[in-house]
Design a protein around this motif. Structure first.
Motif, PDB file in Angstrom:
ATOM      1  N   GLN A 232      48.249  36.044  35.929  1.00 22.42           N
ATOM      2  CA  GLN A 232      47.946  37.462  35.706  1.00 22.42           C
ATOM      3  C   GLN A 232      46.861  37.644  34.651  1.00 22.42           C
ATOM      4  N   ASN A 233      46.083  36.601  34.379  1.00 26.79           N
ATOM      5  CA  ASN A 233      45.023  36.680  33.379  1.00 26.79           C
ATOM      6  C   ASN A 233      43.675  36.903  34.035  1.00 26.79           C
ATOM      7  N   VAL A 234      42.792  37.594  33.331  1.00 25.18           N
ATOM      8  CA  VAL A 234      41.396  37.689  33.738  1.00 25.18           C
ATOM      9  C   VAL A 234      40.577  36.960  32.679  1.00 25.18           C
ATOM     10  N   THR A 235      39.684  36.093  33.138  1.00 20.97           N
ATOM     11  CA  THR A 235      38.911  35.246  32.231  1.00 20.97           C
ATOM     12  C   THR A 235      37.434  35.377  32.551  1.00 20.97           C
ATOM     13  N   LEU A 236      36.636  35.690  31.532  1.00 16.15           N
ATOM     14  CA  LEU A 236      35.185  35.723  31.668  1.00 16.15           C
ATOM     15  C   LEU A 236      34.622  34.411  31.156  1.00 16.15           C
ATOM     16  N   LYS A 237      33.734  33.802  31.946  1.00 10.46           N
ATOM     17  CA  LYS A 237      33.131  32.528  31.560  1.00 10.46           C
ATOM     18  C   LYS A 237      31.622  32.647  31.543  1.00 10.46           C
ATOM     19  N   ASP A 238      30.997  31.801  30.714  1.00 12.74           N
ATOM     20  CA  ASP A 238      29.539  31.789  30.654  1.00 12.74           C
ATOM     21  C   ASP A 238      28.987  30.734  31.606  1.00 12.74           C
ATOM     22  N   ALA A 239      27.665  30.556  31.560  1.00  9.81           N
ATOM     23  CA  ALA A 239      27.019  29.631  32.485  1.00  9.81           C
ATOM     24  C   ALA A 239      27.492  28.203  32.306  1.00  9.81           C
ATOM     25  N   GLY A 240      27.950  27.866  31.106  1.00  9.52           N
ATOM     26  CA  GLY A 240      28.438  26.514  30.850  1.00  9.52           C
ATOM     27  C   GLY A 240      29.901  26.319  31.182  1.00  9.52           C
ATOM     28  N   GLY A 241      30.570  27.369  31.648  1.00  8.88           N
ATOM     29  CA  GLY A 241      31.981  27.270  31.994  1.00  8.88           C
ATOM     30  C   GLY A 241      32.911  27.552  30.834  1.00  8.88           C
ATOM     31  N   ALA A 242      32.354  27.870  29.661  1.00  8.83           N
ATOM     32  CA  ALA A 242      33.188  28.158  28.492  1.00  8.83           C
ATOM     33  C   ALA A 242      33.766  29.568  28.608  1.00  8.83           C
ATOM     34  N   THR A 243      34.994  29.731  28.122  1.00  8.81           N
ATOM     35  CA  THR A 243      35.658  31.028  28.179  1.00  8.81           C
ATOM     36  C   THR A 243      35.087  31.968  27.128  1.00  8.81           C
ATOM     37  N   VAL A 244      34.615  33.110  27.564  1.00  9.80           N
ATOM     38  CA  VAL A 244      34.082  34.133  26.669  1.00  9.80           C
ATOM     39  C   VAL A 244      35.185  35.083  26.229  1.00  9.80           C
ATOM     40  N   PHE A 245      36.057  35.427  27.176  1.00 15.38           N
ATOM     41  CA  PHE A 245      37.116  36.396  26.904  1.00 15.38           C
ATOM     42  C   PHE A 245      38.220  36.199  27.923  1.00 15.38           C
ATOM     43  N   SER A 246      39.463  36.276  27.460  1.00 14.58           N
ATOM     44  CA  SER A 246      40.594  36.134  28.371  1.00 14.58           C
ATOM     45  C   SER A 246      41.749  37.002  27.889  1.00 14.58           C
ATOM     46  N   THR A 247      42.349  37.722  28.804  1.00 21.38           N
ATOM     47  CA  THR A 247      43.515  38.540  28.489  1.00 21.38           C
ATOM     48  C   THR A 247      44.269  38.827  29.779  1.00 21.38           C
ATOM     49  N   MET A 248      45.448  39.409  29.671  1.00 18.77           N
ATOM     50  CA  MET A 248      46.190  39.777  30.864  1.00 18.77           C
ATOM     51  C   MET A 248      45.457  40.895  31.597  1.00 18.77           C
ATOM     52  N   ALA A 249      45.335  40.734  32.906  1.00 18.97           N
ATOM     53  CA  ALA A 249      44.599  41.708  33.701  1.00 18.97           C
ATOM     54  C   ALA A 249      45.179  43.109  33.534  1.00 18.97           C
ATOM     55  N   VAL A 250      46.512  43.204  33.474  1.00 18.01           N
ATOM     56  CA  VAL A 250      47.143  44.525  33.369  1.00 18.01           C
ATOM     57  C   VAL A 250      46.875  45.171  32.019  1.00 18.01           C
ATOM     58  N   GLY A 251      46.373  44.395  31.056  1.00 19.89           N
ATOM     59  CA  GLY A 251      46.079  44.961  29.749  1.00 19.89           C
ATOM     60  C   GLY A 251      44.746  45.676  29.690  1.00 19.89           C
ATOM     61  N   ILE A 252      43.880  45.439  30.690  1.00 14.65           N
ATOM     62  CA  ILE A 252      42.573  46.087  30.713  1.00 14.65           C
ATOM     63  C   ILE A 252      42.691  47.421  31.435  1.00 14.65           C
ATOM     64  N   LEU A 253      42.436  48.489  30.727  1.00 19.81           N
ATOM     65  CA  LEU A 253      42.496  49.811  31.332  1.00 19.81           C
ATOM     66  C   LEU A 253      41.284  49.992  32.243  1.00 19.81           C
ATOM     67  N   SER A 254      41.494  50.621  33.389  1.00 17.11           N
ATOM     68  CA  SER A 254      40.452  50.744  34.416  1.00 17.11           C
ATOM     69  C   SER A 254      40.002  49.356  34.862  1.00 17.11           C
ATOM     70  N   PHE A 255      40.968  48.514  35.173  1.00 19.36           N
ATOM     71  CA  PHE A 255      40.713  47.113  35.493  1.00 19.36           C
ATOM     72  C   PHE A 255      39.786  46.961  36.707  1.00 19.36           C
ATOM     73  N   ASP A 256      40.026  47.712  37.779  1.00 18.23           N
ATOM     74  CA  ASP A 256      39.180  47.611  38.967  1.00 18.23           C
ATOM     75  C   ASP A 256      37.729  47.972  38.631  1.00 18.23           C
ATOM     76  N   LEU A 257      37.568  49.018  37.856  1.00 20.86           N
ATOM     77  CA  LEU A 257      36.229  49.448  37.447  1.00 20.86           C
ATOM     78  C   LEU A 257      35.569  48.394  36.566  1.00 20.86           C
ATOM     79  N   PHE A 258      36.349  47.774  35.699  1.00 19.28           N
ATOM     80  CA  PHE A 258      35.829  46.722  34.830  1.00 19.28           C
ATOM     81  C   PHE A 258      35.276  45.568  35.650  1.00 19.28           C
ATOM     82  N   LEU A 259      36.036  45.114  36.646  1.00 19.25           N
ATOM     83  CA  LEU A 259      35.574  44.005  37.487  1.00 19.25           C
ATOM     84  C   LEU A 259      34.293  44.376  38.229  1.00 19.25           C
ATOM     85  N   GLU A 260      34.243  45.579  38.770  1.00 16.45           N
ATOM     86  CA  GLU A 260      33.048  46.017  39.490  1.00 16.45           C
ATOM     87  C   GLU A 260      31.845  46.101  38.550  1.00 16.45           C
TER      88      GLU A 260
END
Length: 271
Positions: A232-260
């Motif tokens: 249930q986590n969403v993870t943002l990675k950079d070009a090198g594969g390193a994790t930039v940001f990670s948190t539970m997907a349900v914790g991001i408000l407007s999650f669908d909009l965020f992904l888009e």
């Protein structure tokens, strides 16, 4: 609040109400339990003397249970008082004679979360929304008839109307802020049950960089958004594969909009 003009809301798509079956169940259960207590009390003198005290104890217990059923009824009525009307361009919450309209294009926070028996399953059984941090959440849960149809419809319409506003702001050189609830807070709220009492942190995105938790990462370095089906986590990675940001997907408000939005930024940076 006055009824919003049809030109601003668009056409009414559907109206959703809460089922009243549980309230009727509580009332019938309370009356039935009370009648049973009355019956036992009326026949107590026909029982042996040594059993009468036990019967009186049972009567007292049944009366207490009946009072419990009746006490829950007003609370459940308050929870189920609202009606939600979904229009092409916004949501109207109706409570009695009060109507409250929020346009999808101006809805900054759409909050999905699970509660009750579904709290550990990941099933999003609640939907809350507000214009911004200064606004109070309007809330609907899965006691709403056809709730999951309602939830999916709201999510789709929110992205449809809000995404062009966000992209226009980004193209104009502005930054867009999403709010998120840290993973630890998500779990705390699942235990405490105080889901709408949220303290969010900002996640700011522009065409130049992403700013979160005191870090600034160039948008051009973002390459991948991973949404874990099991974690249930969403993870943002950079070009090198390193994790930039990670948190539970349900914790991001407007999650669908965020992904888009992140998807648009990654594509924009690669053009």
């Amino acid at each position: 609040m006055e009824r919003p003009a049809a030109s601003s809301t668009g056409k009414l798509i559907s109206s959703y109400r809460y089922g009243q079956g549980f309230i009727y169940f509580l009332m019938v259960s309370g009356v039935s339990t009370l009648l049973l207590a009355v019956f036992l009390f009326s026949v107590r003198n026909k029982a042996p003397a040594d059993a009468q005290s036990a019967i009186l104890g049972a009567v007292a217990l049944l009366v207490a249970i009946a009072c419990g059923f009746f006490a829950v009824v007003p609370w459940q009525r308050r929870l189920r008082a609202a009606r939600h009307e979904v229009y092409e361009h916004g949501l109207v919450q109706v409570v009695g004679s009060q109507r409250s309209y929020v346009a999808f294009a101006g809805m900054e926070d759409l909050y999905l979360f699970s509660s009750g028996q579904t709290a550990l399953t990941g099933l999003m059984s609640n939907l809350a929304y507000r214009r911004n941090n200064a606004d109070a959440f309007r809330w609907a849960n899965d006691s709403l008839k056809r709730f999951y149809e309602f939830q999916q419809l709201v999510r789709e319409l929110h992205v449809r109307d809000r995404l062009p506003v966000v992209i226009a702001a980004l193209q104009a050189g502005e930054a867009v802020t999403f709010n998120y609830v840290p993973t630890g807070e998500v779990w705390k709220k699942r235990v405490s049950g105080r889901f709408l009492d949220v303290r969010t942190r900002p996640l700011t995105i522009s065409r130049e960089c992403l700013q979160v938790e005191g870090r600034s990462v160039p948008t051009a370095a973002l390459r991948d958004v991973d949404v874990g089906a099991w974690t249930q986590n969403v993870t943002l990675k950079d070009a090198g594969g390193a994790t930039v940001f990670s948190t539970m997907a349900v914790g991001i408000l407007s999650f669908d909009l965020f992904l888009e939005t992140v998807g648009w930024l990654v594509q924009d940076a690669q053009r």
